[in-house]
Structures are given as C-alpha cells and as structure tokens.
Scaffold this active site. Structure first.
Site, PDB file in Angstrom:
ATOM      1  N   GLY A 153       0.839  -1.192   0.000  1.00 36.64           N
ATOM      2  CA  GLY A 153       0.000   0.000   0.000  1.00 36.64           C
ATOM      3  C   GLY A 153       0.873   1.241   0.000  1.00 36.64           C
ATOM      4  O   GLY A 153       2.049   1.203  -0.385  1.00 36.64           O
ATOM      5  N   ARG A 154       0.307   2.359   0.450  1.00 37.73           N
ATOM      6  CA  ARG A 154       1.061   3.617   0.458  1.00 37.73           C
ATOM      7  C   ARG A 154       2.373   3.488   1.230  1.00 37.73           C
ATOM      8  O   ARG A 154       3.435   3.888   0.765  1.00 37.73           O
ATOM      9  CB  ARG A 154       0.227   4.735   1.105  1.00 37.73           C
ATOM     10  CG  ARG A 154      -0.927   5.268   0.279  1.00 37.73           C
ATOM     11  CD  ARG A 154      -1.524   6.460   1.022  1.00 37.73           C
ATOM     12  NE  ARG A 154      -2.649   7.056   0.333  1.00 37.73           N
ATOM     13  CZ  ARG A 154      -3.910   6.740   0.582  1.00 37.73           C
ATOM     14  NH1 ARG A 154      -4.197   5.819   1.491  1.00 37.73           N
ATOM     15  NH2 ARG A 154      -4.899   7.343  -0.080  1.00 37.73           N
ATOM     16  N   ILE A 155       2.284   2.944   2.444  1.00 36.90           N
ATOM     17  CA  ILE A 155       3.465   2.859   3.295  1.00 36.90           C
ATOM     18  C   ILE A 155       4.454   1.843   2.747  1.00 36.90           C
ATOM     19  O   ILE A 155       5.664   2.091   2.706  1.00 36.90           O
ATOM     20  CB  ILE A 155       3.064   2.531   4.745  1.00 36.90           C
ATOM     21  CG1 ILE A 155       2.270   3.702   5.337  1.00 36.90           C
ATOM     22  CG2 ILE A 155       4.289   2.237   5.603  1.00 36.90           C
ATOM     23  CD1 ILE A 155       1.650   3.409   6.696  1.00 36.90           C
ATOM     24  N   ARG A 210      -2.289  -8.571  -1.260  1.00 35.91           N
ATOM     25  CA  ARG A 210      -3.527  -9.347  -1.380  1.00 35.91           C
ATOM     26  C   ARG A 210      -4.063  -9.362  -2.804  1.00 35.91           C
ATOM     27  O   ARG A 210      -4.700 -10.315  -3.228  1.00 35.91           O
ATOM     28  CB  ARG A 210      -4.587  -8.794  -0.422  1.00 35.91           C
ATOM     29  CG  ARG A 210      -4.372  -9.215   1.014  1.00 35.91           C
ATOM     30  CD  ARG A 210      -5.425  -8.653   1.944  1.00 35.91           C
ATOM     31  NE  ARG A 210      -5.326  -7.217   2.081  1.00 35.91           N
ATOM     32  CZ  ARG A 210      -6.067  -6.493   2.916  1.00 35.91           C
ATOM     33  NH1 ARG A 210      -6.986  -7.080   3.656  1.00 35.91           N
ATOM     34  NH2 ARG A 210      -5.903  -5.192   3.003  1.00 35.91           N
ATOM     35  N   ILE A 228       6.322  -2.482  11.234  1.00 33.18           N
ATOM     36  CA  ILE A 228       5.779  -1.144  11.482  1.00 33.18           C
ATOM     37  C   ILE A 228       4.277  -1.131  11.195  1.00 33.18           C
ATOM     38  O   ILE A 228       3.682  -0.066  11.068  1.00 33.18           O
ATOM     39  CB  ILE A 228       6.507  -0.063  10.640  1.00 33.18           C
ATOM     40  CG1 ILE A 228       6.623  -0.444   9.163  1.00 33.18           C
ATOM     41  CG2 ILE A 228       7.902   0.172  11.205  1.00 33.18           C
ATOM     42  CD1 ILE A 228       5.417  -0.219   8.331  1.00 33.18           C
ATOM     43  N   ARG A 266       0.975  -3.518  12.493  1.00 30.54           N
ATOM     44  CA  ARG A 266       0.257  -3.658  13.745  1.00 30.54           C
ATOM     45  C   ARG A 266       0.876  -4.827  14.497  1.00 30.54           C
ATOM     46  O   ARG A 266       1.324  -5.806  13.890  1.00 30.54           O
ATOM     47  CB  ARG A 266      -1.246  -3.905  13.518  1.00 30.54           C
ATOM     48  CG  ARG A 266      -2.040  -2.646  13.191  1.00 30.54           C
ATOM     49  CD  ARG A 266      -2.144  -1.728  14.395  1.00 30.54           C
ATOM     50  NE  ARG A 266      -2.906  -0.519  14.140  1.00 30.54           N
ATOM     51  CZ  ARG A 266      -2.376   0.658  13.853  1.00 30.54           C
ATOM     52  NH1 ARG A 266      -1.055   0.771  13.759  1.00 30.54           N
ATOM     53  NH2 ARG A 266      -3.122   1.722  13.659  1.00 30.54           N
ATOM     54  N   GLU A 310       0.355  -4.222  23.067  1.00 32.25           N
ATOM     55  CA  GLU A 310       0.894  -2.892  23.374  1.00 32.25           C
ATOM     56  C   GLU A 310       0.069  -2.161  24.445  1.00 32.25           C
ATOM     57  O   GLU A 310      -1.158  -2.189  24.375  1.00 32.25           O
ATOM     58  CB  GLU A 310       0.886  -2.103  22.063  1.00 32.25           C
ATOM     59  CG  GLU A 310       1.661  -0.825  22.054  1.00 32.25           C
ATOM     60  CD  GLU A 310       1.766  -0.250  20.652  1.00 32.25           C
ATOM     61  OE1 GLU A 310       1.511   0.957  20.500  1.00 32.25           O
ATOM     62  OE2 GLU A 310       2.084  -0.999  19.716  1.00 32.25           O
ATOM     63  N   HIS A 355       6.511   2.713  19.524  1.00 33.21           N
ATOM     64  CA  HIS A 355       5.500   3.142  18.555  1.00 33.21           C
ATOM     65  C   HIS A 355       5.747   4.592  18.104  1.00 33.21           C
ATOM     66  O   HIS A 355       4.908   5.482  18.300  1.00 33.21           O
ATOM     67  CB  HIS A 355       4.083   2.993  19.127  1.00 33.21           C
ATOM     68  CG  HIS A 355       3.049   2.823  18.059  1.00 33.21           C
ATOM     69  ND1 HIS A 355       2.024   1.931  18.175  1.00 33.21           N
ATOM     70  CD2 HIS A 355       2.888   3.417  16.856  1.00 33.21           C
ATOM     71  CE1 HIS A 355       1.255   1.992  17.090  1.00 33.21           C
ATOM     72  NE2 HIS A 355       1.776   2.889  16.274  1.00 33.21           N
ATOM     73  N   GLY A 385       6.157   5.522  14.942  1.00 36.12           N
ATOM     74  CA  GLY A 385       5.870   5.630  13.509  1.00 36.12           C
ATOM     75  C   GLY A 385       5.543   7.010  12.986  1.00 36.12           C
ATOM     76  O   GLY A 385       6.100   7.458  11.986  1.00 36.12           O
TER      77      GLY A 385
END
Length: 319
Positions: free
Chosen positions: A158-160, A181, A237, A239, A268, A286, A288
């Site tokens: 995806g974007r990240i 996917r 990075i 979940r 977490e 966390h 990010g």
C-alpha cells in the site's frame, strides 16, 4: 446555531486543539491511556462526534448498547482502524473516517530506521557504549549486515509499503520483492511474488507493512521465520498482532533469524520480558508518526473529516 459536541480521546498538538476548539464544543479527555468501555459508551451517548485513536476499542459489544447513538461519527486519528468494528458502526448509523496519506512518509522513515538499526546492530552498540564495557574499535567488532544491494521483501504494498520500497531501492540500491492481497503495479522496479513463504526465503530484510485486523492476525509466524535466511532481519511497522510474538521470540533466541526491529507490539504497551531480554532486537515505543508536523497534519485531517460531515458533505476519508 450551536456547535456540535465533540470528544477528543487524547491530547493533540496545540494547533489542532485551537482549531478544534474554534469549530466545536470540544471536550478534551486529558489522559494518555485508551478509553475504557464505560467512557466509550458514555461518549456515544453524550457527544455528536468522537475523535478516537489507537487502543480505543469500539467493538460490537460497545455499539450493541445502543440502537442509534447520539454520536454519528468516529473520526479516527490514525490510518489504522482495526480497533474499530466498522461493520458494527455502520449497523448503528455511525460513520468512521481515518487519516491516510499524512502518516506515509513518517512511518516509512521509521521502517528505514529499524532496518538500519537491526542490520548494523546499532541499539546493541549503543547499550555497549553506555554500559562502559566498550573496549575500543577492532576489525571484527559487532559485525552486522550491509544492506546496500541486498533484497528487501515487503508484506503489503500500500502507500506505506511503497514508500519503504522506494527508500530501499533508490536510497540503498536494494532489490524489491513484495506480496500483496491483490495484483499490484508500481512505477519503480519491484517484483510481486506468489506467496509469503517464497518472499521470506528470498529476502535479506522482511518488512511487515500490511493493515491490521482479523485477516492479518498472526500472518507472520513460525512458518515465515523458518523460511527466512539465518542472516535475515525482520521489521514490523504495521500492527503488533500481525506477528506471532512467541514465534518471533523463539526465532531470535535460537538464531533462526539474525535480528528484528519492532515499533509495534501484540499487546501494546506490554512487551514480553523474553523480547526485552534479547540483544538482537530493536524495540521502539510506537514512534511511527511521532513527528510534530505529522501529528498536526493528522489532526487537521481529522478535523477536515468532521467539518465535512457536519456540513452535510462526504468526509474526505470515509471508510
């Protein structure tokens, strides 16, 4: 016309608070811990909108207390929304939005930080210096993995994922392989492979950048770590629950993989003692999107979603 009553679940940067206070009848929940079930239920009953974030678990059980709650929109602060049951929200006529785009580059930067820290044993070296036990440079001291020219495997393009891949390819000359996917075409050199096992076997660095949720729960477990090279590193990075932490601990303890870099955790903020005891893992809290300008952009995007919704328009980032 009276202002809409809005609950902000956590404190945001001052610029965001000032604009929110100007737009709405704002209530700031001045705590850093996630909302409790009773707070979430009260929020749905009392407010026109809630601005939740990571850890505020709006499950089906929370919504089932209501037919149609007063709250009509959950404007989530963050791109990830697996803490909100989207279907349950829709069933109770509650719109949900998120903040994609604003987090992309900052999260990709943290992925690169973890790749380099794990591969070059930076955290371990920093602890050595702080301990006072460092005896000085020598040619075989703390030898790690040279990432330039190696192969990176991205789980989720995806974007990240694409932002990480670009940094790896254009910045470090790395070959990029990925699984996704659906079939994905990107505008830079990258090869989609058939499955996760093949990706794990072929890469020197494996990076999880897939969304969270039921479909990806424990997507990366013992089978993936067993397929990886013993010289390879794993970075997460995405979940925390995308990874089976027990399997990761075993892989690190046994030397099945060389190292790992984590910014997120399965339960977490709890981090297993066995993970904290290991030298060959980098543990970040966390971070990010933890850059002030990024958090401001995210907050403004939340407010844009709320403002559009209350103006009778489609929110820009409706889920």
């Amino acid at each position: 016309m009276s202002k809409k009553k809005v609950l902000l679940a956590r404190r945001l940067p001052d610029a965001v608070l000032a604009r929110a206070d100007d737009l709405f009848d704002l209530t700031l929940r001045d705590k850093t811990a996630p909302m409790t079930p009773s707070e979430m239920r009260a929020g749905l009953a009392i407010y026109d909108a809630i601005m939740p974030t990571l850890g505020d678990r709006f499950s089906a059980d929370i919504f089932n207390e209501f037919g149609r709650p007063r709250c009509k929109i959950l404007a989530n602060f963050g791109v990830g929304y697996n803490h909100i049951d989207i279907e349950a929200a829709r069933a109770h006529a509650v719109t949900v939005t998120n903040t994609p785009g604003a987090v992309t580059d900052a999260t990709a930067d943290i992925a690169m930080t973890l790749i380099l820290m794990s591969a070059r044993r930076a955290a371990e070296g920093e602890r050595l210096v702080r301990s006072g036990a460092w005896e000085g440079w020598h040619p075989t001291q703390m030898l790690g993995l040279h990432v330039s020219g190696k192969t990176v495997g991205i789980v989720g393009m995806g974007r990240i994922g694409q932002a990480i891949a670009r940094r790896c390819h254009f910045g470090f000359g790395m070959e990029v392989l990925f699984v996704n996917r659906s079939q994905k075409t990107v505008d830079f050199p990258a090869t989609q492979v058939a499955d996760l096992a093949e990706l794990a076997a072929r890469c020197d660095v494996l990076v999880a950048a897939t969304p969270g949720g039921a479909e990806t729960h424990h997507l990366i477990g013992a089978d993936v770590f067993n397929a990886m090279k013993p010289t390879a590193h794993f970075v997460n990075i995405s979940r925390g629950d995308v990874v089976d932490e027990g399997a990761l601990v075993s892989a690190l303890q046994s030397g099945r993989i060389a190292g790992a870099g984590l910014d997120v955790y399965e339960l977490e903020p709890e981090v297993p003692a066995a993970l904290r005891a290991l030298e060959n893992v980098v543990l970040l809290p966390h971070l990010g999107t933890a850059a002030e300008e990024v958090r401001i952009d995210m907050g403004m995007m939340v407010l844009d979603n709320l403002q559009a919704f209350f103006n009778g328009e489609a929110p820009p980032n409706k889920l």
